[in-house]
Design a protein around this motif. Structure first.
Motif, PDB file in Angstrom:
ATOM      1  N   LYS A 273       0.827  -1.206   0.000  1.00 35.29           N
ATOM      2  CA  LYS A 273       0.000   0.000   0.000  1.00 35.29           C
ATOM      3  C   LYS A 273       0.863   1.259   0.000  1.00 35.29           C
ATOM      4  O   LYS A 273       0.584   2.222  -0.728  1.00 35.29           O
ATOM      5  CB  LYS A 273      -0.920   0.007   1.218  1.00 35.29           C
ATOM      6  N   THR A 274       1.913   1.258   0.817  1.00 31.49           N
ATOM      7  CA  THR A 274       2.798   2.421   0.875  1.00 31.49           C
ATOM      8  C   THR A 274       3.504   2.627  -0.457  1.00 31.49           C
ATOM      9  O   THR A 274       3.646   3.764  -0.938  1.00 31.49           O
ATOM     10  CB  THR A 274       3.829   2.242   2.001  1.00 31.49           C
ATOM     11  N   ALA A 275       3.928   1.522  -1.082  1.00 33.44           N
ATOM     12  CA  ALA A 275       4.588   1.632  -2.382  1.00 33.44           C
ATOM     13  C   ALA A 275       3.643   2.204  -3.428  1.00 33.44           C
ATOM     14  O   ALA A 275       4.029   3.058  -4.241  1.00 33.44           O
ATOM     15  CB  ALA A 275       5.098   0.261  -2.818  1.00 33.44           C
ATOM     16  N   CYS A 276       2.394   1.746  -3.425  1.00 32.45           N
ATOM     17  CA  CYS A 276       1.406   2.272  -4.381  1.00 32.45           C
ATOM     18  C   CYS A 276       1.184   3.768  -4.163  1.00 32.45           C
ATOM     19  O   CYS A 276       1.121   4.541  -5.125  1.00 32.45           O
ATOM     20  CB  CYS A 276       0.085   1.514  -4.234  1.00 32.45           C
ATOM     21  N   ALA A 277       1.066   4.172  -2.910  1.00 31.27           N
ATOM     22  CA  ALA A 277       0.837   5.585  -2.615  1.00 31.27           C
ATOM     23  C   ALA A 277       2.016   6.443  -3.064  1.00 31.27           C
ATOM     24  O   ALA A 277       1.822   7.530  -3.640  1.00 31.27           O
ATOM     25  CB  ALA A 277       0.577   5.765  -1.121  1.00 31.27           C
ATOM     26  N   ARG A 278       3.241   5.972  -2.845  1.00 32.44           N
ATOM     27  CA  ARG A 278       4.414   6.771  -3.201  1.00 32.44           C
ATOM     28  C   ARG A 278       4.602   6.874  -4.711  1.00 32.44           C
ATOM     29  O   ARG A 278       5.067   7.892  -5.220  1.00 32.44           O
ATOM     30  CB  ARG A 278       5.656   6.150  -2.569  1.00 32.44           C
ATOM     31  N   LEU A 279       4.237   5.818  -5.429  1.00 30.90           N
ATOM     32  CA  LEU A 279       4.467   5.804  -6.876  1.00 30.90           C
ATOM     33  C   LEU A 279       3.225   6.199  -7.676  1.00 30.90           C
ATOM     34  O   LEU A 279       3.249   6.174  -8.909  1.00 30.90           O
ATOM     35  CB  LEU A 279       4.937   4.415  -7.311  1.00 30.90           C
ATOM     36  N   GLY A 280       2.151   6.554  -6.995  1.00 36.18           N
ATOM     37  CA  GLY A 280       0.965   7.063  -7.681  1.00 36.18           C
ATOM     38  C   GLY A 280       0.052   6.003  -8.272  1.00 36.18           C
ATOM     39  O   GLY A 280      -0.742   6.309  -9.169  1.00 36.18           O
ATOM     40  N   TYR A 281       0.126   4.779  -7.766  1.00 38.09           N
ATOM     41  CA  TYR A 281      -0.781   3.724  -8.237  1.00 38.09           C
ATOM     42  C   TYR A 281      -1.953   3.581  -7.264  1.00 38.09           C
ATOM     43  O   TYR A 281      -1.740   3.541  -6.050  1.00 38.09           O
ATOM     44  CB  TYR A 281      -0.049   2.373  -8.338  1.00 38.09           C
TER      45      TYR A 281
END
Length: 570
Positions: free
Chosen positions: A117-125
């Motif tokens: 979830k954090t990765a998606c939020a940081r990369l705009g997914y």
């Protein structure tokens, strides 16, 4: 031993069989335990369905930072191994595509899903919100403490004789988790859990009594409407709305309902009644009316929708502002709480010059002793004869024009006062006055919008239903008088004519809302304000006054932002 045959589920209740479900069992290796501060170093995933492996996904990831020695000792992944690996912005979309449409499975899923979830939020997914099964939680539900003292992956892999030994590498751990998952699914299958939906309901702790009451939802339709839980004495315990009555009510008998108050309500419930509604607006209005009529013990809001507060001018030679429960023409409101109404009243007193005291002043020869407010120049002391009724009248007229939306001059005076206080560095006083003015502007804006709608004798509006048809609402003096739909292919105007002919008769009452309940008028207005709503017909122009408080919404946004900034610093 009971020989009672369990009720057969209808086809639309069966859900997705576990044997036909695609699971993506995955594991991540990271530089540490915080998804906010640490980074992913390895992805490993196995896609399975019906016991068959459909594919694998495995790659190292360059975390863009050094890997701590203790993590290297645990996983064996070194800085040299990841220096030439792809970065997360290249790996994440590939993994999301690999897992698309599948149920995610992880051992201690909160850890791995948190990093995703954090990765998606940081990369705009956008996070796709997949169903997630945690094999730790499932293991604790299925296995006894004697059989599995520990639910660590290594322990469960040994218990189920996994073909792969977990070694803190992503793909190997994912393969071991696949065998653990299959072993746990065999266990729950013998308990009657056959679908994904039943599996997700089974994992949280649910009492047998709660689960047995699922039969209360069997006769409910897959339609929008209102449901009423009834107790042992046929009393209404709780009222709610749903876009799908059967699906929503069934959730009360599963682990997805975690609120202790509503679990208690479900334990008392003996049956569930329902009212099918044409569309969500009708359901919301019916819910409001039913809560008001029955005052269910387990509903917390809207039990007394008429118990709003209003600010009114008193009927005396030197009128003052007063708080009342019953609205009358010229009143400001409705306010949901007395404190907000008092704040708005104080701001209006400062803005218009209406006296803040509660002294009864006779029309002729007033001779009272002026109070401290006169010394503070907050009152012209009409009680002492220093101001005549004619001299006092402009203050009363300013209140009436402000509430009616004829003028916002009093708001400009308040704003000027805030500027003067700030320039004098009286920041505490400026902040208090600003907050009172915020309440006044918001109350004026809401009240004027609701009053404008309530003034219209009849209004018919339509909204697309998303399937090529139309949802209709007949509104009379702010109340929903009739609701219906014209499905795709049905001529809409004959439906409108029928709805108007059969609509509830609404006789206007006193007050700005013509006797309607503020909460209901607000529900209708919110529906009408949504993008895509169209006006079919209107008995008179529906318009807000030119001098309404809506012209101050920009100021209100800035004041809200300033208040939040102050809170952050404070």
């Amino acid at each position: 031993m009971s020989t009672e045959t369990p009720p057969q589920l209808a086809f639309d209740e069966l859900g997705t069989p576990l044997r036909d479900t695609t699971f993506v069992v995955f594991d991540l290796e990271t530089t540490g335990g915080s998804h906010e501060d640490d980074a992913i170093t390895e992805f490993g995933a196995v896609k399975v369905r019906g016991g068959e492996v459909l594919g694998e996904f495995a790659t190292l990831v360059d975390p863009g930072r050094g890997i701590p020695p203790e993590v290297v000792a645990l996983t064996g992944i070194t800085d040299v191994m990841v220096c030439a690996a792809p970065k997360l912005d290249a790996v994440l979309p590939a993994f999301l595509e690999f897992a698309a449409g599948a149920v995610l499975v992880a051992h201690n899923s909160g850890f791995d899903v948190g990093f995703l979830k954090t990765a998606c939020a940081r990369l705009g997914y956008p996070w796709p919100k997949p169903a997630v099964v945690c094999t730790v939680r499932l293991g604790r539900r299925v296995l006894s403490r004697e059989e599995a003292p520990s639910c660590k992956l290594s322990a469960l892999a040994a218990l189920f004789r996994a073909s792969t030994t977990p070694v803190h590498r992503a793909l190997d751990d994912a393969k071991a988790t696949v065998d653990v998952l299959h072993g746990l699914l065999e266990r729950v299958g013998s308990l009657g859990v056959q679908t994904v939906e039943e599996l997700l309901d089974y994992i949280p702790e649910v009492t047998p009594a709660q689960r047995r009451k699922r039969t209360l939802a069997e006769d409910l339709p897959h339609e929008p409407g209102v449901y009423l839980f009834r107790g042992p004495s046929d009393e209404v315990l709780y009222v709610g709305t749903a876009s799908d009555l059967r699906r929503r009510v069934r959730q009360y008998f599963t682990g997805s309902e975690t609120r202790a108050r509503l679990r208690e309500m479900v334990a008392l419930a003996e049956r569930v009644d329902h009212v099918v509604c044409a569309h969500p607006l009708e359901a919301e209005v019916r819910e409001l009316r039913l809560i008001s009529a029955h005052k269910p013990a387990y509903n917390r809001r809207s039990k007394n929708p008429r118990d709003a507060w209003w600010v009114v001018l008193t009927d005396e030679p030197f009128p003052r502002l007063s708080l009342v429960r019953t609205a009358r023409d010229g009143a400001l409101g409705p306010f949901r709480g007395r404190a907000r109404a008092e704040e708005a009243m104080q701001a209006m007193q400062a803005a218009t010059g209406v006296r803040p005291c509660t002294v009864k002043i006779p029309a002729k020869s007033p001779s009272a002793t002026p109070c401290a407010l006169a010394e503070l120049e907050r009152c012209a002391a009409p009680c002492a004869g220093r101001q005549s009724a004619q001299e006092y009248a402009p203050a009363v007229a300013a209140v009436a024009s402000l509430v009616a939306g004829a003028s916002t001059d009093p708001l400009r005076r308040l704003a000027l006062r805030l500027t003067e206080l700030a320039e004098a560095r009286r920041f505490e006083q400026a902040r208090a006055d600003r907050d009172r003015m915020r309440t006044l502007v918001r109350g004026l804006d809401r009240g004027q919008r609701l009053a404008a709608l309530a003034a219209v004798a009849e209004l018919v509006a339509a909204r697309p239903d998303g399937a090529g048809g139309w949802e209709f609402a007949v509104v009379r003096h702010g109340r929903l008088a009739s609701a219906g739909v014209a499905r795709r292919g049905v001529r809409p105007m004959p439906v409108v004519e029928l709805l108007v002919a059969s609509a509830e008769t609404v006789l206007p009452g006193e007050g700005p809302l013509r006797g309607a309940v503020g909460e209901e008028v607000a529900l209708v207005l919110r529906w009408l304000d949504r993008p895509g709503t169209r006006m079919v017909q209107c008995s008179s122009p529906w318009a807000e006054p030119a001098g309404c408080a809506a012209t101050w919404r920009g100021w209100l946004e800035r004041a809200d932002a300033a208040r939040e900034a102050w809170r952050a610093v404070d």
